[in-house]
Design a protein around this motif. Sequence first.
Motif: not given
Length: 319
Positions: A204, A242, A245, A256, A274-275, A280-281, A283, A286, A291
């Motif tokens: 990333v 990973r 992040v 992104y 990742v997403t 990620w979730r 963040l 997000v 996001a």
Amino acid sequence: MVLTRRAALGMTGLAGLAAMAGCATPGGEAADASGTRTVEHPLGTAEIPVRPQRVIALDAGAGLQTSLEAGAPLIAAETLAGETAISDYLPKPPGGFQPLGFNEIDLERLTALAPDLIIGSRSRVEELYPQLTKIAPTVAYLNTADRVRWRDTALTVADLLGARPELERRLAEFDAAAKDFAEQHTESLKQRSVALVRFTADEVRILTGVIFPSDLLAQLGVRRPASNEPKEADATYISLTRETVPVLADADTILYFSGGGGFAQESGELFAEVTEGPLWRRLPAVKAGRAHQVNALNWWDGYSTSAAHACLTELAGLL
């Protein structure tokens, strides 16, 4: 003979970059009586037509895109891989145009096309430069891989094509649109910091520096979070794993995209991992619904005023 290789993105800057960038811009050179002019560039000196009639661009970035915007007599060019060889936001190629594929140089095919000028980024033509010069006058130019802004590269290409006034007009038109955009979205731009993230096949990356989309955000006055500030002043990206992040937690908004440069499919596994993962979730951007996945054709493969306008249009719907 066919050579396939990936463009050298993210290369370190060249010594004497400013001087070479100036040499790569042939504006002001006087034409001689035979209709040619001498230009200096990063790989040497070339005698090129004042008004080229059969141009080949070995670069799907500035070479292809500036040539199309300038209405140059482009007979062939490298194009993107995947479903979209030439982005829809660009002017259509002239009749008889031949796509050369992505990151391929076929010397026999180029010879058969009988160009009177070959142009390409330094990283694309350097290895085969001696062979290319036997086919036609060949000029290399610097780009963001050499820490040169996209608009400066575009002007260099336009100079080679004898089309600088048209490119200057397009740049002025975009600058006016960018100024209007910044004024219309002043509050949003002040309130929210924006992280710019690209997923590649194996990591990333936070995009920064002179790279096209980062330079565009800077022109708009977009505020970037601390996580987007590189340790090296000339860096164009910051690598994340990973596990790292969560550094993106300081971004109010995240833009992104996956792949780009013809490699969209290669980043699919990492992108999904990742997403769709918990880090990620979690963040803040997000969780807040800020996001946004953007179009890689605009934000990564773009290298022109046409692409910049496409980014503005996309960004307007996200702020």
